[in-house]
Structure formats: C-alpha cells, structure tokens
Design a protein around this motif. Structure first.
Motif, PDB file in Angstrom:
ATOM      1  N   ALA A 115       0.807  -1.089  -0.045  1.00 32.20           N
ATOM      2  CA  ALA A 115       0.068  -0.148  -0.112  1.00 32.20           C
ATOM      3  C   ALA A 115       0.866   1.343   0.056  1.00 32.20           C
ATOM      4  N   ARG A 116       1.833   1.080   0.840  1.00 31.27           N
ATOM      5  CA  ARG A 116       2.561   2.365   0.857  1.00 31.27           C
ATOM      6  C   ARG A 116       3.571   2.975  -0.342  1.00 31.27           C
ATOM      7  N   ARG A 117       3.765   1.552  -1.137  1.00 32.31           N
ATOM      8  CA  ARG A 117       4.370   1.654  -2.325  1.00 32.31           C
ATOM      9  C   ARG A 117       3.737   2.634  -3.482  1.00 32.31           C
ATOM     10  N   GLU A 118       2.309   2.787  -3.227  1.00 30.29           N
ATOM     11  CA  GLU A 118       1.537   3.600  -4.144  1.00 30.29           C
ATOM     12  C   GLU A 118       1.873   4.970  -4.055  1.00 30.29           C
ATOM     13  N   LEU A 119       2.389   5.434  -2.705  1.00 33.56           N
ATOM     14  CA  LEU A 119       2.770   6.868  -2.374  1.00 33.56           C
ATOM     15  C   LEU A 119       3.752   7.255  -3.376  1.00 33.56           C
ATOM     16  N   GLU A 120       4.705   6.310  -3.934  1.00 33.13           N
ATOM     17  CA  GLU A 120       5.866   6.638  -4.693  1.00 33.13           C
ATOM     18  C   GLU A 120       5.760   6.569  -6.066  1.00 33.13           C
ATOM     19  N   LEU A 121       4.616   6.005  -6.455  1.00 35.14           N
ATOM     20  CA  LEU A 121       4.251   5.915  -8.056  1.00 35.14           C
ATOM     21  C   LEU A 121       3.541   6.709  -8.549  1.00 35.14           C
ATOM     22  N   GLY A 122       3.953   6.955  -9.903  1.00 33.83           N
ATOM     23  CA  GLY A 122       2.968   7.991 -10.558  1.00 33.83           C
ATOM     24  C   GLY A 122       3.138   9.536 -10.191  1.00 33.83           C
ATOM     25  N   SER A 123       4.189   9.751  -9.860  1.00 37.61           N
ATOM     26  CA  SER A 123       4.649  11.051  -9.463  1.00 37.61           C
ATOM     27  C   SER A 123       4.868  11.842 -10.853  1.00 37.61           C
ATOM     28  N   LEU A 124       4.395  13.294 -10.990  1.00 43.06           N
ATOM     29  CA  LEU A 124       4.889  14.161 -11.795  1.00 43.06           C
ATOM     30  C   LEU A 124       6.468  14.228 -12.185  1.00 43.06           C
ATOM     31  N   PRO A 125       6.695  14.447 -13.617  1.00 45.51           N
ATOM     32  CA  PRO A 125       8.185  14.548 -13.918  1.00 45.51           C
ATOM     33  C   PRO A 125       8.669  16.016 -13.133  1.00 45.51           C
ATOM     34  N   ALA A 126       9.918  15.827 -12.559  1.00 42.97           N
ATOM     35  CA  ALA A 126      10.575  16.903 -11.959  1.00 42.97           C
ATOM     36  C   ALA A 126      10.756  18.218 -12.811  1.00 42.97           C
ATOM     37  N   ILE A 127      10.792  17.915 -13.940  1.00 36.16           N
ATOM     38  CA  ILE A 127      11.084  19.197 -14.961  1.00 36.16           C
ATOM     39  C   ILE A 127       9.774  19.841 -15.157  1.00 36.16           C
ATOM     40  N   GLU A 128       8.731  19.257 -15.034  1.00 36.50           N
ATOM     41  CA  GLU A 128       7.374  20.376 -15.127  1.00 36.50           C
ATOM     42  C   GLU A 128       7.055  20.925 -13.844  1.00 36.50           C
ATOM     43  N   GLN A 129       6.870  22.048 -14.462  1.00 35.84           N
ATOM     44  CA  GLN A 129       6.678  23.333 -13.215  1.00 35.84           C
ATOM     45  C   GLN A 129       5.021  22.978 -12.835  1.00 35.84           C
ATOM     46  N   ALA A 164      -6.864  -5.100   1.476  1.00 32.94           N
ATOM     47  CA  ALA A 164      -6.040  -5.906   2.620  1.00 32.94           C
ATOM     48  C   ALA A 164      -6.939  -6.202   3.736  1.00 32.94           C
ATOM     49  N   VAL A 165      -7.667  -5.268   4.151  1.00 32.19           N
ATOM     50  CA  VAL A 165      -8.484  -5.606   5.294  1.00 32.19           C
ATOM     51  C   VAL A 165      -9.888  -6.753   4.966  1.00 32.19           C
ATOM     52  N   ARG A 166     -10.297  -6.730   3.631  1.00 30.31           N
ATOM     53  CA  ARG A 166     -10.973  -7.849   3.285  1.00 30.31           C
ATOM     54  C   ARG A 166     -10.370  -9.039   3.103  1.00 30.31           C
ATOM     55  N   ALA A 167      -8.998  -9.074   2.699  1.00 32.19           N
ATOM     56  CA  ALA A 167      -8.317 -10.185   2.572  1.00 32.19           C
ATOM     57  C   ALA A 167      -7.766 -10.927   3.637  1.00 32.19           C
ATOM     58  N   LYS A 206      -4.621  -2.275  12.111  1.00 29.20           N
ATOM     59  CA  LYS A 206      -3.690  -1.366  12.901  1.00 29.20           C
ATOM     60  C   LYS A 206      -2.617  -0.698  12.111  1.00 29.20           C
ATOM     61  N   CYS A 207      -2.176  -1.549  11.072  1.00 26.97           N
ATOM     62  CA  CYS A 207      -1.451  -1.080   9.940  1.00 26.97           C
ATOM     63  C   CYS A 207      -2.114   0.103   9.097  1.00 26.97           C
ATOM     64  N   TYR A 208      -3.367  -0.075   8.785  1.00 32.83           N
ATOM     65  CA  TYR A 208      -4.143   0.657   8.171  1.00 32.83           C
ATOM     66  C   TYR A 208      -4.546   2.222   8.682  1.00 32.83           C
ATOM     67  N   ILE A 209      -4.834   2.066  10.007  1.00 37.91           N
ATOM     68  CA  ILE A 209      -4.940   3.349  10.845  1.00 37.91           C
ATOM     69  C   ILE A 209      -3.589   3.911  11.090  1.00 37.91           C
ATOM     70  N   LEU A 213      -8.299  13.823   7.551  1.00 33.57           N
ATOM     71  CA  LEU A 213      -9.300  13.627   8.895  1.00 33.57           C
ATOM     72  C   LEU A 213     -10.335  12.654   8.817  1.00 33.57           C
ATOM     73  N   GLU A 214     -11.175  13.008   7.813  1.00 32.32           N
ATOM     74  CA  GLU A 214     -12.449  12.256   7.549  1.00 32.32           C
ATOM     75  C   GLU A 214     -11.964  11.139   7.024  1.00 32.32           C
ATOM     76  N   ARG A 215     -10.832  10.715   6.325  1.00 30.07           N
ATOM     77  CA  ARG A 215     -10.700   9.122   6.104  1.00 30.07           C
ATOM     78  C   ARG A 215     -10.152   8.349   7.310  1.00 30.07           C
ATOM     79  N   THR A 216      -9.533   9.226   8.206  1.00 27.89           N
ATOM     80  CA  THR A 216      -8.894   8.473   9.498  1.00 27.89           C
ATOM     81  C   THR A 216     -10.110   8.106  10.248  1.00 27.89           C
TER      82      THR A 216
END
Length: 575
Positions: free
Chosen positions: A274-288, A312-315, A323-326, A347-350
């Motif tokens: 799940a945390r790996r998704e934070l690092e994926l799909g970022s915008l190119p650094a060159i683009e303003q 994950a919590v379903r599986a 606990k990991c999710y929260i 906040l709403e998500r949490t």
C-alpha cells in the motif's frame, strides 16, 4: 634497545634530508622532528608497552604527512614522493601492525588502520589488513560486510566480494544483514553488467570474448541468494528488507513479485504494498507544477494507498491489519500541509477507518484511545465510541478514564452512574485514578456533603497503599472547605488507620503554621506522629523538628539535645 632506536632514527635521515633539500622543511624543523621521533621511539621500545604510546606515535606521523601535503600544495612541488611520503607511510603501517598484533581484540585500532589505508589509497596494504582482521574477528558480521563492500565498490571486484560473503555465511549462516548485503551486491553486479553490455551495443562493438549471461543480467544470482536465505531466516521483516533493496533496481519486477507472494497474508506485506503507491505515478521533476496540482496528486496517491488497504482488510481481516491501516492514516493526517482541504480529507478518512475497524470488532485498546484523542471536540459520536471501548475493555482503567472525561466535558447527567459502573468493573487495585477523577469532578459539581461522603467511601474502596493519596487529598479539601477545627478532627481520625505518607504529616504541619495562633504543642504532636512512622529513615524530619524548637516563639531549645539523641538512636545505618 638504544642501538635499535638509533638505527630507526638513522633510517629517517634520507627522507629528512630530502625534505630540507626541496625546501619543504627548515633545518630547525628537521631537528625538532628528530627530537620528537626519538622520544616517541623510546616509549614504544619499553618492556611494558602502552597502547596510548603507539596511538600518539601514529597520530604524530599522520600529522606530519598532512603537513607535508599542505606545504607541497603551497609551493607547488610534487616530486620525490617515493623518498618522503612512502617512507613515512611504510613506518605508519609498521606501527599499526605492531599495535594490532599486541592488542588483537581492539576493534577500534583495526578500524583506524583501515581508515588510514583508505585515506592514503593503500589498496594492497588494506587487502592484507582485512585478511588479518577477519581471521581474528570472524565473529563480527559487520567487518565481513565492510570488507566485501570495499572489494565491490573500490576494487570493482565482484568475484572477491562474493567470495568474502560466502566465507562470512559459513561463520554466520543465519545473519539477516549478511544476506541482505550479499543480495544487494549481486544486484549491483547484474546492473553493472547490464550497463556494460548496453554501452558495447550502443558503440556497435563486437562482444567477442565478453559473454553476458542472460540469467545473471536478470538478477538470477540474487534470486538464488534470496531463496537460500528464505529457507534459513523466517519472518516478514527480512522479506520486506530484501524487497526494499530489490525496489532500487529497475530489472527486478519478477523477483519483487516472488518475494511478495511468499508472505501474501501477512499484514506487513500488505502495508508495504500500500505504501508503495505513494512513490508511484509522481509528476516529472522538470514540469513546473502548481501547489494545487501537487495537492491533487498527493490526494490521488493517498486514495490509491487506501484502495490497497481496503483490499487488505478484506483479504486479511485481523487486528494487526487494521492497525497498519490506521497507523498509515494517522501518519498522513499528522503530516504538515498548507492545504486545509487535504487536511480535512485526511481527518475524515482516518475517522472513517476507525469506525470501520470498530464495526468489525478489531480495534485494540491503544487504538480506541487514539480515536478518542483525535475527536478533540468530544461530540456525541465520542460518547458512543467511549462506551463501546469500555464494553470491549471493561478492565482498563485508562479506557474508563477517557470515557468519563468525555462525559464530564459534555456535562452529561449520567456521569455519576458511569463512575459507579467503572468502579464495579475495575478491580479495587488500580482504581486510584478513577477515585481521584471522581472526587475532583464532585468538588466542582456536587455539594460539600456529597463530596465528603465520596472521600469517606474512597478510603474504604481503595487498597491501603492507594488510600494514602486519598488521605492527603481529603485533608487538603477539608481544610479548604471546612476550616481548621474540622481538619484537626479529621487528621486525628485518619491517624487511626495506617499506612500514611510523609506528605500527609507535612500537610498538617503546614496547616498549623498558617494559623494566626500557631501552637508549638500541636506541632510537637504532628512531628512526633510523623517520627513514629518515618523517624528511622528520614533525617530531614528530625532536622525540621529541631529547627522548629529553636525558631518557634513557644519552642524549647533545651529539647534539641534530647531530640538529637533520639535521632541518633533511631536512624538506620549511615543516616
């Protein structure tokens, strides 16, 4: 001994003559170097050798090398290094060898030699140092890793590094760190070969004798290392550490998939995915990018993470998974952001995740506390949460405290009923925080009669050790609300039941001193009562009693001698 020292000093003469001849040192400086060298030589030739003497000698020689280096740079002279520097370097290595031979167990000495070799690019000598050090300290995995890294990164010899790792694993067959670094080394080797092959192909050169195995290029050696390690080292932590290393290389997708599948049902594996998704799909650094775009992109990444966590919590519907999710949601919520919208969404998500975990009956006691702390305004929802928490953890004093604080802050009518319920559920031992909260609330809410009845009840309901605190509070409340005469009667009454605390007596002494007509007779009574309980262990109490007799208008200084004599008899040991 003198002849040997003279011989060593004579061996220095050619390098010193060269230093003077090329203008790096003056005649006066050369004499000073000889005097210092002579003194240091005598120290390391004694029968009773001291490590400090060797360290001082080595440090002196290193400082001399640094000085020569600076003077060469200043005058722009770079010749005669064989006759000057190499001679000193050889002497330093010799000193290190003698010192490490004498004090083999001193790791810091070995590491100093390693650092010196690296600083002066003495590769051949460093190879010998590592070889000798590992023969003596084969029980330290960190040294094997250091040696293998040097072979790989400095000498560019993956074969030597592999040989060292294999030797290390014979000594430490279950060391996770060794396997991790060996795994990293094999991936680095594969990446290096891939780059070489690519460069050859771009230059359209005939590979000829260069044989690049597809298996090695795809990280097959690293896969073998991983599989071997997995048989010996169990636990998802090691798998995730290896996965983090594999992520650094762009040709390891299949290997990453294999590692993830091995512990697919472990919460930590899902957390990593799940945390790996934070690092994926970022915008190119060159683009303003504007701030709004960045916020929008971050919100999308977090949504992708939550989608994986939802799966994950379903599986794996366990307490650890929730606990990991929260924990993830709380980490994101606590991150600083200038966007009010993003902060509110987090906040709403949490709160939503907390609610879902609660509905699944998979919230731990600690997470219930965090949930209540998050709802800082204490809404009606907080009342429901607190009530549910006390149903699940009816023995927890802290959970009951939090529920009561919610009710008190909302000024609910059922506070007393909740206190009664809490005292009924929690065992008598450990109820002190609840009684303190109850009487403090009662002082500001109920009548004096009700509060006094509550204090009386708490003395019987708590354990003897906990009742000590309640006695102090009761005494203080009575003085503030009932006056001096009432508190004096209460003190006499409370003194009938042990145990007591020193503060209980000191409080009564302080109350007596605050009266306009402070009577020494009463002070003596309180001091005597206190000394019966604490006279054998507390010297300050005796000293305060003596000072009181000396300073009080009604005191009797002639009593000080007998008090001192009693103290000497009663105090224990050195006191």
């Amino acid at each position: 001994m003198a002849e040997r020292i003279e011989q060593r000093l004579e061996d220095r003469i050619p390098e010193l003559e060269q230093l003077e001849r090329v203008g790096l040192f003056t005649r006066k400086e050369i004499r000073a170097v000889l005097r210092k060298a002579s003194a240091l030589e005598y120290k390391i030739q004694r029968r009773a050798l001291r490590k400090e003497d060797f360290i001082n000698y080595i440090q002196y020689e290193v400082n001399l090398l640094e000085l020569i280096k600076k003077r060469r740079a200043r005058i722009g002279y770079s010749f005669k290094k064989d006759e000057i520097e190499y001679s000193i370097l050889h002497r330093v290595h010799s000193l290190f060898n003698r010192a490490t031979g004498k004090w083999k167990d001193d790791i810091q000495l070995w590491l100093s030699h390693v650092a010196f070799c690296k600083q002066w690019n003495a590769k051949h000598q460093l190879s010998k140092v590592f070889s000798t050090m590992l023969a003596i300290h084969s029980n330290k995995p960190a040294l094997w890793i250091m040696a293998a890294k040097w072979e790989m990164e400095t000498r560019l010899s993956s074969e030597s590094a592999r040989h060292l790792f294999l030797r290390a694993l014979r000594f430490h067959p279950e060391c996770p760190k060794l396997y991790q670094e060996y795994f990293r080394m094999e991936l680095m080797h594969a990446e290096k070969q891939r780059k070489e092959k690519k460069e050859f192909e771009q230059a359209k050169m005939d590979l000829g004798e260069f044989n690049y195995s597809e298996e090695i290029l795809n990280g097959e050696m690293a896969r073998i290392v991983y599989r071997d390690a997995s048989q010996k080292i169990k636990g998802v932590e090691f798998q995730l550490a290896v996965l983090s290393i594999a992520k650094l290389f762009d040709f390891t997708q299949d290997l990453q998939k294999e590692i993830l599948e091995r512990y697919a049902d472990d919460p930590l594996t899902w957390d990593f995915m799940a945390r790996r998704e934070l690092e994926l799909g970022s915008l190119p650094a060159i683009e303003q990018t504007t701030k709004q775009k960045k916020v929008s992109e971050m919100a999308q990444r977090e949504e992708r993470c939550c989608a994986v966590f939802d799966e994950a919590v379903r599986a794996v519907p366990t307490e650890d998974m929730w606990k990991c999710y929260i924990t993830f949601c709380l980490e994101r919520y606590n991150r600083k952001t200038n966007s009010t919208e993003l902060k509110q969404k987090r906040l709403e998500r949490t709160l939503s995740v907390f609610s879902k975990a609660h509905e699944s009956n998979l919230l731990s006691e600690a997470l219930y506390k965090q949930w209540l702390l998050l709802d800082s305004n204490f809404s009606e929802k907080a009342v429901e949460v607190a009530e549910a928490a006390t149903r699940h953890f009816s023995q927890s004093v802290e959970i009951w405290q939090m529920r009561l604080q919610v009710l008190i802050q909302l000024k609910r009518e059922d506070v007393t009923q909740c206190f009664e319920e809490a005292i009924k559920h929690v065992k008598s031992k450990g109820t002190l925080p609840l009684w303190i909260l109850w009487v403090e609330w009662s002082e500001g809410t109920n009548s004096k009669e009700d509060t006094e009845a509550l204090y009386q009840r708490s003395l019987h309901a708590t354990t003897p050790a906990e009742s000590v605190t309640m006695k102090e509070m009761y005494l203080d409340w009575t003085y503030r609300n009932r006056g001096y005469k009432k508190v004096k009667r209460l003190f006499t009454s409370l003194c009938e039941n042990r145990p007591f605390s020193l503060d209980f007596f000191r409080k009564m002494i302080q109350i007596e001193k605050e009266q306009e007509s402070c009577k020494m007779l009463h002070l003596r009574e309180y001091y005597e009562r206190a000394l019966r309980e604490f006279g054998s262990t507390n010297t300050d109490l005796w000293l305060d009693y003596i000072k009181e007799e000396l300073s009080h208008p009604q005191g009797k200084p002639e009593n000080c001698g007998s008090i001192h004599w009693r103290a000497m008899k009663m105090l224990q040991g050195d006191l």
